[in-house]
Scaffold this active site. Structure first.
Site, PDB file in Angstrom:
ATOM      1  N   GLU A 177       0.682  -1.280  -0.015  1.00 55.65           N
ATOM      2  CA  GLU A 177      -0.066   0.052   0.084  1.00 55.65           C
ATOM      3  C   GLU A 177       0.873   1.214   0.056  1.00 55.65           C
ATOM      4  O   GLU A 177       0.355   2.337  -0.553  1.00 55.65           O
ATOM      5  CB  GLU A 177      -0.971   0.005   1.199  1.00 55.65           C
ATOM      6  N   ASP A 232     -11.572  -6.728  -3.089  1.00 55.66           N
ATOM      7  CA  ASP A 232     -12.476  -8.067  -3.033  1.00 55.66           C
ATOM      8  C   ASP A 232     -13.927  -7.753  -2.592  1.00 55.66           C
ATOM      9  O   ASP A 232     -14.190  -6.378  -2.289  1.00 55.66           O
ATOM     10  CB  ASP A 232     -11.727  -9.062  -2.272  1.00 55.66           C
TER      11      ASP A 232
HETATM   12  N1  ADE Z   1      -9.231  -5.296   3.350  1.00 55.23           N
HETATM   13  C1  ADE Z   1      -9.591  -5.709   2.140  1.00 55.23           C
HETATM   14  N2  ADE Z   1     -10.277  -6.724   1.989  1.00 55.23           N
HETATM   15  C2  ADE Z   1     -10.860  -6.966   3.283  1.00 55.23           C
HETATM   16  C3  ADE Z   1     -11.635  -7.868   3.812  1.00 55.23           C
HETATM   17  N3  ADE Z   1     -12.533  -8.767   2.841  1.00 55.23           N
HETATM   18  N4  ADE Z   1     -11.807  -8.059   5.077  1.00 55.23           N
HETATM   19  C4  ADE Z   1     -11.140  -7.075   6.044  1.00 55.23           C
HETATM   20  N5  ADE Z   1     -10.352  -6.047   5.447  1.00 55.23           N
HETATM   21  C5  ADE Z   1      -9.938  -6.263   4.071  1.00 55.23           C
END
Ligand code: ADE
Length: 231
Positions: free
Chosen positions: A13, A197
């Protein structure tokens, strides 16, 4: 002159940001690396905290108290809750909540402890700068509530519960911790995330695949914001 902290949780990041700095000075403090440098004439300090609320609290505090940063920008990835958000899309937090904070046994709402707030608002001026930058770049920027917890969410039921309980559009693992530190110390702060995601059963697979590309989308946007912030 302003000193801007740019914080992420993971190396992926912040790496796209560190690569663009001049006169970089690296300092190790409290088992973390801090990169002081100049970006287009502006003083910045960049660090990744490691994942989760506790590490994020430590790093945000050090950026402010030891490195004397007076503005904090967080850049990273998040899981989407809103169906409107697809992988690579950007969201800025209008406010952040801790979805795993629970003293409901005492009659309090989820996310609340006495003398705290369920949702901590981010700085409006920084959000407005982000909206101007997005307009200039022709990018879509969603503004919404981001929920934070010490949990990688990969479960439709949990994700939907977080969405309905906190009216959240996305979730991650650091934003609300940074908010507690910055609001307590009166430091304007901003949370930007690009979606990696959808916090569902494919989340860990998608996260691994899209972490780097989504982190870069967020980092590139943050650097344009640094340019747009008055010195
Ligand atoms: N950061 C990116 N995706 C995530 C997820 N599914 N749960 C928690 N933090 C995240």
């Amino acid at each position: 002159m302003r000193k801007i902290a740019i914080m992420g949780a993971m190396p992926e990041e912040i790496e796209p940001i560190i690569g663009k700095l001049e006169n970089v000075k690296e300092t190790v403090y409290a088992a973390n690396k801090y990169y002081e440098g100049i970006y287009n004439g502006k003083e910045v300090v960049v660090a990744y905290s490691k994942i989760g609320k506790v590490f994020a609290t430590l790093t945000a505090t050090i950026l402010i108290e030891k490195f004397a940063c007076d503005t904090l920008l967080f850049s990273g990835v998040a899981g989407a809750i809103s169906d409107e958000l697809k992988i690579g899309d950007l969201i800025i937090a209008e406010g952040v909540s801790q979805h795993d904070l629970d003293i409901t046994a005492f009659g309090h709402p989820y996310g609340y402890v006495p003398e705290g707030e369920v949702c901590i608002p981010t700085d409006m001026n920084l959000r407005n700068i982000a909206k101007d930058v997005a307009k200039e770049k022709g990018l879509t920027l969603k503004e919404g509530i981001i929920a934070t917890g010490d949990q990688f969410v990969a479960n439709e039921e949990r994700k939907n519960w977080i969405g309905s309980t906190f009216k959240a559009d996305a979730l991650e693992m650091e934003g609300a911790a940074v908010a507690v530190v910055c609001s307590s110390l009166n430091i304007p702060f901003f949370i930007l995330r690009a979606i990696s995601d959808s916090a569902d059963m494919d989340a860990s697979f998608n996260f691994d695949e899209f972490l780097e590309s989504s982190a870069k989308i967020s980092a590139d946007f943050i650097l344009t914001m640094v340019d747009a912030i008055d010195s």
